[in-house]
Design a protein around this motif. Structure first.
Motif, mmCIF file in Angstrom:
data_model
loop_
_atom_site.group_PDB
_atom_site.id
_atom_site.type_symbol
_atom_site.label_atom_id
_atom_site.label_comp_id
_atom_site.label_asym_id
_atom_site.label_seq_id
_atom_site.Cartn_x
_atom_site.Cartn_y
_atom_site.Cartn_z
ATOM 1 N N ASN A 32 0.820 -1.209 0.000
ATOM 2 C CA ASN A 32 0.000 0.000 0.000
ATOM 3 C C ASN A 32 0.856 1.262 0.000
ATOM 4 O OD1 ASN A 32 -3.078 -0.401 0.206
ATOM 5 N ND2 ASN A 32 -2.276 -1.995 1.560
ATOM 6 N N LEU A 33 1.974 1.241 0.715
ATOM 7 C CA LEU A 33 2.884 2.392 0.686
ATOM 8 C C LEU A 33 3.447 2.607 -0.720
ATOM 9 C CD1 LEU A 33 4.854 1.948 4.043
ATOM 10 C CD2 LEU A 33 3.210 3.749 3.481
ATOM 11 N N ALA A 34 3.836 1.509 -1.383
ATOM 12 C CA ALA A 34 4.342 1.612 -2.751
ATOM 13 C C ALA A 34 3.252 2.107 -3.696
ATOM 14 C CB ALA A 34 4.875 0.255 -3.208
ATOM 15 N N TYR A 35 2.045 1.625 -3.497
ATOM 16 C CA TYR A 35 0.896 2.021 -4.314
ATOM 17 C C TYR A 35 0.624 3.522 -4.173
ATOM 18 C CZ TYR A 35 -4.000 1.810 -5.955
ATOM 19 O OH TYR A 35 -5.186 1.997 -6.616
ATOM 20 N N GLN A 36 0.612 4.024 -2.934
ATOM 21 C CA GLN A 36 0.377 5.449 -2.717
ATOM 22 C C GLN A 36 1.535 6.295 -3.261
ATOM 23 O OE1 GLN A 36 -2.429 6.634 -1.619
ATOM 24 N NE2 GLN A 36 -3.367 4.707 -0.988
ATOM 25 N N LYS A 37 2.750 5.800 -3.106
ATOM 26 C CA LYS A 37 3.915 6.524 -3.616
ATOM 27 C C LYS A 37 3.837 6.657 -5.131
ATOM 28 C CE LYS A 37 8.984 6.136 -3.935
ATOM 29 N NZ LYS A 37 10.173 5.320 -3.541
ATOM 30 N N LEU A 38 3.509 5.569 -5.804
ATOM 31 C CA LEU A 38 3.388 5.589 -7.255
ATOM 32 C C LEU A 38 2.250 6.497 -7.694
ATOM 33 C CD1 LEU A 38 4.089 4.489 -10.068
ATOM 34 C CD2 LEU A 38 2.687 2.486 -9.563
ATOM 35 N N THR A 438 -6.867 -3.918 0.821
ATOM 36 C CA THR A 438 -6.996 -4.639 2.086
ATOM 37 C C THR A 438 -7.449 -6.082 1.887
ATOM 38 O OG1 THR A 438 -9.212 -3.699 2.335
ATOM 39 C CG2 THR A 438 -7.412 -2.561 3.439
ATOM 40 N N ALA A 439 -8.522 -6.294 1.122
ATOM 41 C CA ALA A 439 -8.998 -7.650 0.864
ATOM 42 C C ALA A 439 -8.128 -8.314 -0.197
ATOM 43 C CB ALA A 439 -10.457 -7.631 0.417
ATOM 44 N N ALA A 440 -8.139 -9.643 -0.219
ATOM 45 C CA ALA A 440 -7.258 -10.392 -1.124
ATOM 46 C C ALA A 440 -7.526 -10.080 -2.585
ATOM 47 C CB ALA A 440 -7.420 -11.890 -0.866
ATOM 48 N N THR A 441 -8.758 -9.739 -2.945
ATOM 49 C CA THR A 441 -9.102 -9.490 -4.348
ATOM 50 C C THR A 441 -9.074 -8.015 -4.725
ATOM 51 O OG1 THR A 441 -11.444 -9.518 -3.730
ATOM 52 C CG2 THR A 441 -10.492 -11.578 -4.541
ATOM 53 N N ASP A 442 -8.711 -7.130 -3.793
ATOM 54 C CA ASP A 442 -8.590 -5.709 -4.129
ATOM 55 C C ASP A 442 -7.490 -5.523 -5.165
ATOM 56 O OD1 ASP A 442 -10.581 -5.115 -2.418
ATOM 57 O OD2 ASP A 442 -9.333 -4.264 -0.847
ATOM 58 N N THR A 443 -7.775 -4.750 -6.198
ATOM 59 C CA THR A 443 -6.855 -4.569 -7.324
ATOM 60 C C THR A 443 -6.480 -3.106 -7.462
ATOM 61 O OG1 THR A 443 -7.928 -6.418 -8.465
ATOM 62 C CG2 THR A 443 -6.540 -4.978 -9.794
ATOM 63 N N PRO A 444 -5.201 -2.779 -7.682
ATOM 64 C CA PRO A 444 -4.802 -1.379 -7.871
ATOM 65 C C PRO A 444 -5.519 -0.754 -9.064
ATOM 66 C CG PRO A 444 -2.880 -2.784 -7.555
ATOM 67 C CD PRO A 444 -4.054 -3.690 -7.728
ATOM 68 N N GLU A 445 -5.867 0.508 -8.914
ATOM 69 C CA GLU A 445 -6.555 1.232 -9.984
ATOM 70 C C GLU A 445 -5.537 1.805 -10.957
ATOM 71 O OE1 GLU A 445 -9.728 3.811 -8.489
ATOM 72 O OE2 GLU A 445 -9.582 2.763 -6.570
ATOM 73 N N LEU A 446 -4.576 1.000 -11.334
ATOM 74 C CA LEU A 446 -3.533 1.347 -12.302
ATOM 75 C C LEU A 446 -3.771 0.566 -13.577
ATOM 76 C CD1 LEU A 446 -0.390 0.937 -9.993
ATOM 77 C CD2 LEU A 446 -1.344 3.104 -10.727
ATOM 78 N N PRO A 447 -3.206 1.016 -14.711
ATOM 79 C CA PRO A 447 -3.224 0.176 -15.905
ATOM 80 C C PRO A 447 -2.582 -1.178 -15.584
ATOM 81 C CG PRO A 447 -2.521 2.392 -16.464
ATOM 82 C CD PRO A 447 -2.598 2.326 -14.969
ATOM 83 N N TYR A 448 -3.209 -2.262 -16.023
ATOM 84 C CA TYR A 448 -2.794 -3.602 -15.595
ATOM 85 C C TYR A 448 -1.355 -3.914 -15.962
ATOM 86 C CZ TYR A 448 -3.211 -5.083 -20.465
ATOM 87 O OH TYR A 448 -3.030 -5.211 -21.822
ATOM 88 N N GLU A 449 -0.849 -3.320 -17.063
ATOM 89 C CA GLU A 449 0.498 -3.662 -17.503
ATOM 90 C C GLU A 449 1.579 -3.069 -16.608
ATOM 91 O OE1 GLU A 449 -0.758 -0.171 -20.252
ATOM 92 O OE2 GLU A 449 -1.657 -1.774 -19.068
ATOM 93 N N PHE A 450 1.182 -2.191 -15.663
ATOM 94 C CA PHE A 450 2.164 -1.573 -14.779
ATOM 95 C C PHE A 450 1.971 -1.964 -13.319
ATOM 96 C CE2 PHE A 450 2.257 1.182 -18.512
ATOM 97 C CZ PHE A 450 3.620 1.250 -18.754
ATOM 98 N N HIS A 451 1.184 -3.009 -13.065
ATOM 99 C CA HIS A 451 1.077 -3.513 -11.695
ATOM 100 C C HIS A 451 2.426 -4.024 -11.192
ATOM 101 C CE1 HIS A 451 -3.571 -4.236 -11.771
ATOM 102 N NE2 HIS A 451 -3.234 -2.981 -11.974
ATOM 103 N N GLN A 452 3.267 -4.483 -12.122
ATOM 104 C CA GLN A 452 4.573 -5.009 -11.747
ATOM 105 C C GLN A 452 5.446 -3.917 -11.133
ATOM 106 O OE1 GLN A 452 5.176 -8.236 -12.021
ATOM 107 N NE2 GLN A 452 7.249 -8.159 -11.175
ATOM 108 N N THR A 453 5.180 -2.662 -11.463
ATOM 109 C CA THR A 453 5.952 -1.553 -10.897
ATOM 110 C C THR A 453 5.820 -1.526 -9.380
ATOM 111 O OG1 THR A 453 5.433 -0.311 -12.914
ATOM 112 C CG2 THR A 453 6.403 0.913 -11.098
#
Length: 522
Positions: A32-38, A438-453
């Motif tokens: 979550n920290l990485a997600y907010q930073k990005l 928080t939940a196991a199925t929660d997904t970042p609201e980023l383009p899917y090809e950059f989830h690896q970032t």
């Protein structure tokens, strides 16, 4: 990738995946920290929302009455007191508490801040009402005016990117005349607005600019306790024995702004050996850190201190953890807080009108009762981590017009009533803050090809924590390379148009028209 897949990817690369919930929670926090930073690095195209900001006109006696020949709505108030009483229902005020609480009411030649709207016929002000010429009280004031001067932005708003009047729909103050769009509403910093000396109470049918005002900060919740009572036959349903809940609470300001959460507590519905199948109701007690009742002691507004008392106007709302096992009383990961609602509480009939509304507790009460499991409704509002700070703006000029109006329709309690309302709105595009994963199925609201970032940023933190600087630098370079690709594709670029203009030379600088933003020197 969802949260579970991101966590598994990190564990696979680090070759360390213990079946320990505490370690998974630590990884989730790093994710979550990485997600907010990005998310906050740039104004990403995908980090924007298109919404509408409802604009509301002033409420007056003439505007509120649908029949011009009807007797006027009169306001009664007393010198030195804070209570205003109307002799007829003011439906717009009561139905739009979140708009008009915290805003302005004008009585006579003076303005007061509305602290609470108690009903359709009563409100309280933040300071004592003063009447000119030594008059003790007034009971026939028909010149009162309630003003929507300030607007609270959406709770997930970080920054306004665009605010303007558009032709969605078009209209002219309810006259039905088709007009072109009014155009962009520009942002004016408070210092510039104060330097220009623009009229604060100036009104128009549309706004030319908006001024950011200091944010409102709501204090945090503190402690809680919970008790259970076995339901009687008059109660339909209830809470079953052995059912676990994790609960907390927060304060709500008059404008429905939420503060930080209190400490959480895990509770279980008790079992009665004499009646194993009995159902229970839950009493939720709001407490201070030193175990005192968290409530305002001001139960009357016509006597007592002249100013508002501590905790006055701060209502309470309860939250439950959805990412939780109700059979064992254990967390399944980071808590996912959702709002407790009224639910279907009694056997009188389905309360369709307000069953999905938040279970609000008055500022003068220190407890709330939950009678049915339907108060823990899936999909209710999720709590956002914003530390109780809420942004507000003041349109200039104040919008005192509407495109359409709707009358008040009173129906049966089982059918939602159509509330009295005025319709005019501005199109709002803003940079928003995403929900935590928080939940196991929660997904970042980023383009899917950059989830690896996100994985690369987390690995950099993990290896830095482990003291492996070589691998930390490796994944830092991978994250930077991925971010460059992300910026090339998804950064919000703003086109710049340079126009040569002229400014009139005055002794004290440019001279502005106080009724608009035009420079009179040109």
């Amino acid at each position: 990738m969802d949260l579970k897949q991101i966590r598994a990817q990190v564990q696979k690369i680090t070759d360390y995946s213990p079946e320990i919930q505490a370690y998974s929670n630590q990884l989730d926090e790093l994710i979550n920290l990485a997600y907010q930073k990005l998310w906050t690095m740039k104004r990403w195209n995908f980090a924007q929302k298109l919404s509408f900001l409802e604009a509301y006109p002033d409420i007056t006696s003439d505007r509120e009455l649908s029949d011009p020949a009807a007797p006027p709505i009169l306001a009664t108030y007393t010198d030195g007191q804070r209570l205003v009483t109307f002799n007829q229902n003011v439906y717009t005020m009561n139905n739009k508490k979140d708009i008009y609480e915290g805003n302005i009411i004008q009585l006579g030649a003076r303005e007061y801040t509305i602290l609470q709207i108690l009903s359709a016929t009563q409100l309280t002000t933040a300071e004592p009402i003063r009447i000119e010429d030594g008059v003790a009280s007034i009971s026939d004031d028909k010149s009162w005016r309630i003003k929507a001067r300030f607007y609270t932005l959406p709770e997930d708003c970080i920054e306004i990117l665009n605010l303007q009047h558009r032709d969605i729909p078009v209209g002219s103050g309810g006259q039905g005349t088709i007009l072109p769009p009014y155009g962009k509403t520009v942002c004016m910093l408070p210092r510039m607005e104060e330097t220009m000396g623009l009229r604060e109470d100036y009104t128009q049918t549309y706004a030319e600019a908006y001024v950011p005002v200091p944010p409102h900060v709501v204090p945090p919740g503190e402690k809680l306790s919970v008790s259970f009572t076995q339901n009687g036959q008059e109660i339909v349903g209830g809470l079953a024995s052995g059912y676990y809940f994790e609960l907390c609470w927060s304060l709500i300001s008059p404008a429905k702004q939420t503060g930080p959460l209190s400490e959480s507590k895990i509770v279980v519905v008790p079992t009665n050996p004499a009646a194993p199948s009995a159902l229970y109701s839950m009493t939720f007690n709001f407490l201070t850190w030193d175990d005192k009742a968290y409530q305002s002691l001001n139960t009357t507004y016509s006597t007592g201190p002249g100013t508002s008392r501590p905790l006055e106007s701060l209502r309470k709302v309860i939250w439950y953890n959805q990412n939780f096992d109700p059979a064992t009383g254990t967390r399944l990961g980071l808590p996912k807080w959702r709002q407790v609602v009224n639910g279907t509480n009694t056997g009188v009939g389905l309360n369709v009108k307000d069953r999905d509304d938040a279970l609000l507790t008055a500022d003068t009460s220190a407890s709330a009762t939950i009678l049915n499991l339907t108060s823990f409704l899936p999909g209710t509002k999720q709590y956002r981590e914003y530390d109780g700070q809420h942004l507000r703006i003041r349109p200039y000029p104040r919008i005192d017009a509407f495109d359409f109006q709707y009358g008040q329709e009173t129906t049966l309690s089982t059918v939602p009533a159509r509330l009295r309302d005025f319709f005019r709105r501005l199109e709002l595009r803003y940079y928003y803050k995403p929900q935590m994963l928080t939940a196991a199925t929660d997904t970042p609201e980023l383009p899917y090809e950059f989830h690896q970032t996100i994985v690369y940023i987390v690995l950099e933190d993990v290896y830095n924590k482990a003291g492996n600087l070589q691998l930390a630098q490796l994944y830092a370079r991978k994250a930077d390379a991925s971010l460059k690709d992300l910026m090339k594709r998804y950064v919000d670029h703003q086109d710049t148009m340079v126009v040569k203009g002229q400014f009139g030379v005055q002794r004290y600088g440019p001279l502005y028209d106080q009724n608009s933003l035009r420079n009179k020197s040109i």
